[in-house]
Design a protein around this motif. Structure first.
Motif, mmCIF file in Angstrom:
data_model
loop_
_atom_site.group_PDB
_atom_site.id
_atom_site.type_symbol
_atom_site.label_atom_id
_atom_site.label_comp_id
_atom_site.label_asym_id
_atom_site.label_seq_id
_atom_site.Cartn_x
_atom_site.Cartn_y
_atom_site.Cartn_z
ATOM 1 N N ARG A 131 0.844 -1.140 -0.017
ATOM 2 C CA ARG A 131 0.131 0.168 -0.122
ATOM 3 C C ARG A 131 0.765 1.328 -0.074
ATOM 4 N N ASP A 132 1.742 1.480 1.015
ATOM 5 C CA ASP A 132 2.722 2.751 1.119
ATOM 6 C C ASP A 132 3.992 2.410 0.456
ATOM 7 N N GLY A 133 4.224 1.400 -0.459
ATOM 8 C CA GLY A 133 5.470 1.244 -1.112
ATOM 9 C C GLY A 133 5.582 1.730 -2.506
ATOM 10 N N LYS A 134 6.455 0.960 -3.573
ATOM 11 C CA LYS A 134 6.633 1.386 -4.872
ATOM 12 C C LYS A 134 5.437 1.834 -5.592
ATOM 13 N N PHE A 135 5.522 2.893 -6.097
ATOM 14 C CA PHE A 135 4.330 3.212 -7.191
ATOM 15 C C PHE A 135 5.002 3.847 -8.445
ATOM 16 N N ILE A 136 4.312 3.784 -9.463
ATOM 17 C CA ILE A 136 4.569 4.382 -10.882
ATOM 18 C C ILE A 136 4.566 5.762 -11.179
ATOM 19 N N GLU A 137 3.282 6.491 -10.717
ATOM 20 C CA GLU A 137 3.083 7.800 -10.905
ATOM 21 C C GLU A 137 2.166 8.295 -9.906
ATOM 22 N N LYS A 138 2.574 9.643 -9.225
ATOM 23 C CA LYS A 138 1.400 10.319 -8.364
ATOM 24 C C LYS A 138 0.528 11.154 -9.179
ATOM 25 N N LEU A 139 -0.885 10.841 -8.737
ATOM 26 C CA LEU A 139 -1.782 11.792 -9.667
ATOM 27 C C LEU A 139 -2.309 12.901 -9.076
ATOM 28 N N GLY A 140 -2.406 12.945 -7.608
ATOM 29 C CA GLY A 140 -2.947 13.878 -6.701
ATOM 30 C C GLY A 140 -2.872 13.713 -5.279
#
Length: 114
Positions: free
Chosen positions: A29-38
């Motif tokens: 949940r709070d780990g790696k992500f691809i892109e922040k949208l907002g």
């Protein structure tokens, strides 16, 4: 790879603020992500949301699946309507100008209601 649009929790204890992110469904949940949208802050009245609408629509058109909470946020901000209108343009139901006009009318109406 299955891609989800979901909330990433940040902030202090008992005072969460969320980032709306695009992430692999297998990532924590709070780990790696691809892109922040907002961002989404549920502690203001009404809850405040800052969102990149065009990027959100782009990810939805690519097949990313929003979670239930994010789907609700997108619905209130008009992201799902914008996606629906763009799919209509792609199918030839109406022109791009018509879609922009309909979205503009909707956003004006909802701006005065909130």
């Amino acid at each position: 790879m299955s891609v989800k649009i979901r909330l990433k929790r940040i902030g202090k204890k008992h005072r969460p603020i969320y980032h709306i992110v695009v992430a692999d469904s297998r990532a924590p949940r709070d780990g790696k992500f691809i892109e922040k949208l907002g961002t989404y802050n549920p502690h203001t009245d009404p809850p405040s949301t800052i969102l990149k609408i065009q990027k959100s629509v782009s990810w939805l058109m690519k097949g990313a699946q929003p979670t239930d909470t994010v789907k609700s946020i997108f619905s209130k901000k008009g992201v799902l309507l914008k996606k629906h209108l763009l799919e209509g343009v792609k199918k030839g139901a109406f022109t791009d100008e018509d879609a922009n006009q309909k979205f503009h009318v909707w956003s004006k109406k909802n701006l005065f209601e909130s």
